[in-house]
Design an enzyme around this catalytic site. Structure first.
Site, PDB file in Angstrom:
ATOM      1  CE  LYS A   1     -30.412   3.580 -39.256  1.00  0.00           C
ATOM      2  NZ  LYS A   1     -29.340   4.766 -38.730  1.00  0.00           N
ATOM      3  CG  ASN A   2     -29.722   3.617 -35.055  1.00  0.00           C
ATOM      4  OD1 ASN A   2     -29.050   3.856 -36.141  1.00  0.00           O
ATOM      5  ND2 ASN A   2     -30.597   4.208 -34.490  1.00  0.00           N
TER       6      ASN A   2
ATOM      7  NE  ARG B   1     -28.605  13.795 -35.540  1.00  0.00           N
ATOM      8  CZ  ARG B   1     -28.898  12.470 -36.144  1.00  0.00           C
ATOM      9  NH1 ARG B   1     -29.446  12.484 -37.079  1.00  0.00           N
ATOM     10  NH2 ARG B   1     -28.803  11.342 -35.578  1.00  0.00           N
TER      11      ARG B   1
ATOM     12  CB  VAL C   1     -34.196  13.685 -28.807  1.00  0.00           C
ATOM     13  CG1 VAL C   1     -32.847  13.094 -29.243  1.00  0.00           C
ATOM     14  CG2 VAL C   1     -34.854  12.943 -27.656  1.00  0.00           C
TER      15      VAL C   1
ATOM     16  NE  ARG D   1     -29.017   7.556 -43.851  1.00  0.00           N
ATOM     17  CZ  ARG D   1     -29.246   8.322 -42.991  1.00  0.00           C
ATOM     18  NH1 ARG D   1     -29.928   9.613 -42.858  1.00  0.00           N
ATOM     19  NH2 ARG D   1     -28.713   7.911 -41.866  1.00  0.00           N
TER      20      ARG D   1
ATOM     21  CG  ASP E   1     -34.646   7.317 -34.404  1.00  0.00           C
ATOM     22  OD1 ASP E   1     -34.395   8.142 -34.757  1.00  0.00           O
ATOM     23  OD2 ASP E   1     -33.488   6.572 -34.384  1.00  0.00           O
TER      24      ASP E   1
ATOM     25  CB  CYS F   1     -28.351  16.160 -40.767  1.00  0.00           C
ATOM     26  SG  CYS F   1     -28.968  15.982 -39.150  1.00  0.00           S
TER      27      CYS F   1
ATOM     28  NE  ARG G   1     -25.523  13.805 -37.025  1.00  0.00           N
ATOM     29  CZ  ARG G   1     -24.766  14.745 -36.922  1.00  0.00           C
ATOM     30  NH1 ARG G   1     -24.269  15.791 -37.634  1.00  0.00           N
ATOM     31  NH2 ARG G   1     -24.187  15.055 -35.639  1.00  0.00           N
TER      32      ARG G   1
HETATM   33  C1  UD1 Z   1     -28.718   8.309 -32.318  1.00  0.00           C
HETATM   34  C2  UD1 Z   1     -29.100   7.324 -33.310  1.00  0.00           C
HETATM   35  C3  UD1 Z   1     -30.475   8.261 -34.010  1.00  0.00           C
HETATM   36  C4  UD1 Z   1     -31.374   8.474 -32.800  1.00  0.00           C
HETATM   37  C5  UD1 Z   1     -30.568   9.404 -31.682  1.00  0.00           C
HETATM   38  C6  UD1 Z   1     -31.384   9.682 -30.633  1.00  0.00           C
HETATM   39  C7  UD1 Z   1     -27.511   6.019 -34.338  1.00  0.00           C
HETATM   40  C8  UD1 Z   1     -26.574   5.623 -35.406  1.00  0.00           C
HETATM   41  N1  UD1 Z   1     -28.055   7.032 -34.542  1.00  0.00           N
HETATM   42  O1  UD1 Z   1     -28.181   9.660 -33.080  1.00  0.00           O
HETATM   43  O2  UD1 Z   1     -31.258   7.083 -34.954  1.00  0.00           O
HETATM   44  O3  UD1 Z   1     -32.387   9.395 -33.433  1.00  0.00           O
HETATM   45  O4  UD1 Z   1     -29.683   8.671 -31.360  1.00  0.00           O
HETATM   46  O5  UD1 Z   1     -31.820   8.682 -30.195  1.00  0.00           O
HETATM   47  O6  UD1 Z   1     -27.484   5.250 -33.404  1.00  0.00           O
HETATM   48  N2  UD1 Z   1     -25.648  16.332 -29.241  1.00  0.00           N
HETATM   49  C9  UD1 Z   1     -24.785  17.273 -28.832  1.00  0.00           C
HETATM   50  N3  UD1 Z   1     -23.472  17.324 -29.196  1.00  0.00           N
HETATM   51  C10 UD1 Z   1     -22.908  16.034 -29.368  1.00  0.00           C
HETATM   52  C11 UD1 Z   1     -23.897  15.045 -29.786  1.00  0.00           C
HETATM   53  C12 UD1 Z   1     -24.976  15.070 -29.487  1.00  0.00           C
HETATM   54  O7  UD1 Z   1     -25.241  18.571 -28.411  1.00  0.00           O
HETATM   55  O8  UD1 Z   1     -21.774  15.980 -29.328  1.00  0.00           O
HETATM   56  C13 UD1 Z   1     -27.019  16.453 -29.035  1.00  0.00           C
HETATM   57  C14 UD1 Z   1     -28.034  16.286 -30.238  1.00  0.00           C
HETATM   58  O9  UD1 Z   1     -27.967  17.306 -31.102  1.00  0.00           O
HETATM   59  C15 UD1 Z   1     -29.230  15.856 -29.790  1.00  0.00           C
HETATM   60  C16 UD1 Z   1     -29.102  14.946 -28.720  1.00  0.00           C
HETATM   61  O10 UD1 Z   1     -27.712  15.472 -28.516  1.00  0.00           O
HETATM   62  O11 UD1 Z   1     -29.789  16.936 -29.590  1.00  0.00           O
HETATM   63  C17 UD1 Z   1     -29.002  13.427 -28.870  1.00  0.00           C
HETATM   64  O12 UD1 Z   1     -28.167  13.110 -29.898  1.00  0.00           O
HETATM   65  P1  UD1 Z   1     -27.309  11.841 -29.965  1.00  0.00           P
HETATM   66  O13 UD1 Z   1     -27.792  10.979 -29.080  1.00  0.00           O
HETATM   67  O14 UD1 Z   1     -26.175  12.185 -30.086  1.00  0.00           O
HETATM   68  O15 UD1 Z   1     -27.884  11.354 -31.516  1.00  0.00           O
HETATM   69  P2  UD1 Z   1     -26.823  10.336 -32.348  1.00  0.00           P
HETATM   70  O16 UD1 Z   1     -26.067   9.450 -31.619  1.00  0.00           O
HETATM   71  O17 UD1 Z   1     -26.483  11.296 -33.661  1.00  0.00           O
END
Ligand code: UD1
Length: 418
Positions: A22-23, A121, A326, A397, A304, A116, A92
């Site tokens: 999915k990701n 996030r 994370v 989902r 995850d 969320c 998201r």
């Molecule tokens: C992706 C995955 C999700 C997985 C996560 C971590 C997809 C669609 N989703 O989510 O399944 O759980 O990676 O492996 O691929 N952060 C910030 N600012 C930002 C972006 C992120 O502070 O602009 C923080 C987040 O709050 C979190 C950390 O960075 O603590 C990692 O998040 P991130 O890797 O961005 O997660 P997603 O990409 O949303």
């Protein structure tokens, strides 16, 4: 609304095939925005998040043809550049349209995803990087309005490695003027899958899979055929399920190089794992050993799979410390596991799981995608009746026909309308 009903106590046996990731599929579908012409994407899982991204892109005028797990996408004729709140709030990852839209059209309007269940996030790192590439942005009525004449390459440092942030900016940079360097980039296999597709489209990208990715902008890209990698989280879910039910399952279509941290922890817990061509066989021990786990960005133990591994540790011998580094607030499954008799104590970002002899069947409520999987795993081993997992739209989902796959392995599990 549907619920999943499970009659626990049946070891999983047999063979299961993992679906496409999915990701990886989500950014790969949005990457089709970068050029017109028909792309052909294979191994796309049929699940709700994929439907959501297709709905968002359809509203922009993108054409789709879905046949089983093969998806044809053409974004030749776009009629809009806006992603509405109603869809974005349900997923998201919708933010992944921002980079490609700005790269190709210089305009995008997308609702801010908002909070969320698993923490704040934010998407600040996506926006900061785009601003460094010359994008003007303002917030109006909860929507980010973004505009740029042509994106310019930039040096970008991510404060924390962000998966979708790295993907979004990589997609923005492929058509930008000049060179973009992403430092402290995320290294997840899904990013490498996207980079490999973008390279086939004609992009110039180096370093994906490391913390530094360099992208030299090109003038145009071409449509491609691409096969999405297998879903390592789904594969890991089956591995944990096989181990905790004392089963023996062959999982095909799974990449062990994407699951090293999980394999190491399951082996420490007593599971026997054999890698064979295109997959693994997992045999569960009589009683699992307790193992400590700390979630980390790839190649560390994936957040995850934290909830699913915790379900396994509920029945292990001894105490296990599970640290979530994370995401904040990713222990919402704990109170549901407790309703099934689990003994877990949360202290900030860590959970101390004291293994117990039995989990007990109970009605429970899914609270997010991976939490639902953990409750199903707990249901597979629970004693004393039927476990009912409610609110399984979370599960739908991100897992393709999970209950059918478990039923194929001998579990007594079915879907029922409420
Ligand atoms: C992706 C995955 C999700 C997985 C996560 C971590 C997809 C669609 N989703 O989510 O399944 O759980 O990676 O492996 O691929 N952060 C910030 N600012 C930002 C972006 C992120 O502070 O602009 C923080 C987040 O709050 C979190 C950390 O960075 O603590 C990692 O998040 P991130 O890797 O961005 O997660 P997603 O990409 O949303």
């Amino acid at each position: 609304m549907d619920k999943i009903v499970i009659e626990g106590g049946h070891p999983l046996q047999g063979h299961v095939t993992v679906s496409g990731a999915k990701n990886a599929a989500l950014p790969i579908i949005t990457a089709c925005l970068l050029t017109g012409g028909w792309h052909r994407l294979e191994n796309i899982p049929r699940l709700r998040d994929i439907e959501t991204i297709i709905r968002i892109l359809s509203q922009l005028g993108v054409a789709f043809e879905f046949e089983q797990n093969s998806l044809r996408v053409n974004s030749g004729q776009l009629s809009g550049h806006e992603a509405a709140y109603e869809l974005v709030k349900t997923m998201r990852a919708s933010i992944l349209i921002l980079g490609p839209l700005l790269a190709r059209y210089g305009r995008a309007k997308i609702s801010l995803p908002g909070g969320c269940a698993i923490g704040a996030r934010p998407v600040d790192l996506h926006l900061k990087a785009l601003a460094a590439m010359g994008v003007d942005m303002f917030l109006d009525q909860g929507y980010i309005n973004a505009r740029v004449d042509r994106l310019k390459g930039a040096e970008i440092f991510f404060d924390t490695p962000t998966v979708t942030g790295t993907e979004n900016i990589m997609m923005a940079a492929v058509l930008a003027e000049g060179e973009t360097t992403l430092r402290n980039a995320a290294r997840e296999p899904e990013i490498q899958d996207l980079a490999s597709m973008l390279r086939d489209m004609g992009a110039d990208i180096e370093g994906d899979g490391t913390h530094t990715i360099t992208i030299r902008g090109v003038k145009e890209l071409r449509p491609v055929e691409h096969i999405v990698i297998p879903d390592r989280i789904e594969a890991g879910t089956f591995m944990i399920a096989a181990a905790m039910t004392r089963g023996e399952v062959h999982i095909s279509g799974c990449r062990t190089d994407h699951l090293s941290a999980v394999i190491e922890k399951l082996e420490a817990a007593g599971a026997e794992i054999q890698t064979i061509e295109g997959g693994v066989t997992v045999k569960g021990p009589e009683i699992m050993n307790s193992v400590d786990v700390r979630t980390m960005p790839f190649p560390g133990f994936p957040t995850d799979l934290q909830a699913q591994f915790m379900a396994a540790m509920c029945l292990a011998e001894g105490w296990s410390m599970i640290r979530e580094t994370v995401f904040e607030n990713r222990f919402i499954h704990v109170s549901e596991l407790e309703r099934m008799g689990a003994d877990i104590e949360i202290n900030g970002g860590q959970a101390l799981v004291r293994g117990c002899e039995h989990l007990l069947a109970a009605p429970v409520m899914a609270t997010d995608l991976r939490a639902s999987a953990s409750l199903i795993l707990a249901g597979l081993v629970a004693e004393g009746g039927k476990t009912e997992v409610h609110r399984i739209y979370h599960l739908d989902r991100g897992y393709e026909a999970l209950e059918k796959k478990f039923a194929g392995l001998g579990a007594k599990i079915w879907r029922q309308s409420e």
